[in-house]
Design a protein around this motif. Structure first.
Motif, short mmCIF file in Angstrom:
data_model
loop_
_atom_site.label_atom_id
_atom_site.label_comp_id
_atom_site.label_asym_id
_atom_site.label_seq_id
_atom_site.Cartn_x
_atom_site.Cartn_y
_atom_site.Cartn_z
N LEU A 113 0.78 -1.04 0.31
CA LEU A 113 0.17 -0.03 -0.16
C LEU A 113 0.81 0.95 0.20
O LEU A 113 0.57 2.07 -0.80
N MET A 114 2.27 1.84 0.79
CA MET A 114 2.65 2.14 0.53
C MET A 114 3.68 2.57 -0.34
O MET A 114 3.73 3.73 -1.21
N LEU A 115 4.10 1.30 -1.40
CA LEU A 115 4.47 1.90 -3.15
C LEU A 115 3.28 2.02 -3.83
O LEU A 115 3.51 3.77 -3.86
N ALA A 116 1.65 2.19 -3.47
CA ALA A 116 1.33 2.78 -4.34
C ALA A 116 0.73 3.80 -4.41
O ALA A 116 0.30 4.67 -4.68
N LEU A 117 1.02 4.60 -2.25
CA LEU A 117 0.07 5.31 -2.26
C LEU A 117 1.52 6.85 -3.12
O LEU A 117 0.97 8.26 -3.53
N VAL A 118 2.69 6.38 -2.74
CA VAL A 118 3.65 6.76 -3.74
C VAL A 118 4.08 7.25 -4.98
O VAL A 118 3.97 7.99 -5.94
N GLY A 119 3.41 6.76 -6.05
CA GLY A 119 2.79 6.16 -7.48
C GLY A 119 1.42 6.90 -7.46
O GLY A 119 1.21 7.22 -8.20
#
Length: 275
Positions: A228-234
């Motif tokens: 989810l953190m990767l998706a947030l940053v993207g």
């Protein structure tokens, strides 16, 4: 390719975020008091992982770590303020110096790391600051008042900071995890009161037993959190508040409803103080 600077990356959510970022092809500066606990970089990732010893309460060490990150990768695109621990116990059972240590790590450490990274992000005119708060940063819990105070502090700070740095292309998100299956409730991550007061004995024992019973049985999946953190940053747009986990959703929903009820119940009184 982005460069992540992650504090408290030796275990738990911090380590999972670091691994997810590496698997996504990004560079990672993984910091921790004991970086050797991070272990060897997974095969093929050694050139993109740089570990640095860092105690976030040491301002000189913070500046050195950020300088080392820039020397290695030339930029910092994502800062994850994850380092911290849980100071639990009833307020009266916690010594003032213990309260100071909690704030030194969970609040002032966050401030100092962010202060060191912000000039880099301002020069880039881009970046994303992610601060890991807690559901304790949205709702107060008995037996956790000092921890709640620290998490509420970084929550309010994140809201103000988001407005200050938005003109420079920098995003700020405060993340409120529910209970994730890490070692947070182990003795290495959580601490209790310094002395016992009889009036709190029953409630304190009940609270500790409940936490011990939930240890390593939490509902949240750390790997899904990292994804989810990767998706947030993207994402093109980033929220200032982000609850994570079904229990966090319930906390947010209940708090929202309670606030709405409060202002309506006390509306006349609230409005009566204007000139």
């Amino acid at each position: 390719m982005r460069t992540w600077f992650i504090t408290g990356a030796n275990r738990g959510l911090g380590l999972e975020i670091a691994l997810a970022a590496l698997e996504a092809g990004d560079n990672v500066i993984a910091t921790a008091r004991n970086p050797q606990q991070i272990g060897e970089a997974p095969e093929g990732f050694a050139d993109r992982l740089h570990t640095i010893p860092l105690d976030v309460t040491d301002r000189a060490a913070v500046d050195e770590a950020v300088g080392a990150a820039i020397a290695r990768f030339g930029r910092i695109d994502v800062l994850v303020n994850n380092a911290g621990y849980g100071q639990l116990g009833a307020f009266e059972e916690i010594a003032p110096e213990t309260v100071s240590r909690q704030f030194a790590t969970n609040v002032f450490g966050v401030f100092d790391v962010t202060r060191a990274v912000l000039p880099v992000m301002r020069a880039q005119r881009s970046g994303h600051i992610i601060t890991i708060s807690s559901i304790a940063g949205m709702q107060g819990f008995e037996g956790s008042s000092i921890y709640c105070a620290a998490k509420h502090a970084v929550s309010g700070w994140s809201e103000g900071l988001a407005r200050e740095v938005a003109p420079f292309g920098i995003k700020v998100t405060c993340v409120y995890p529910g209970r994730f299956r890490t070692d947070f409730l182990d003795g290495s991550s959580v601490r209790y009161g310094d002395f016992a007061i009889e009036d709190y004995a029953e409630a304190s024992a009940r609270h500790r037993q409940a936490l011990d019973a939930n240890n390593h049985r939490q509902i949240g999946d750390p790997r899904k959190f990292a994804a989810l953190m990767l998706a947030l940053v993207g994402a093109e747009e980033a929220p200032v508040w982000l609850a994570t986990g079904s229990d966090a959703y319930a906390i947010f929903a209940n708090k929202s409803a309670a606030l709405a009820d409060n202002i309506e119940q006390w509306k006349e009184t609230i409005l009566s103080t204007d000139f």
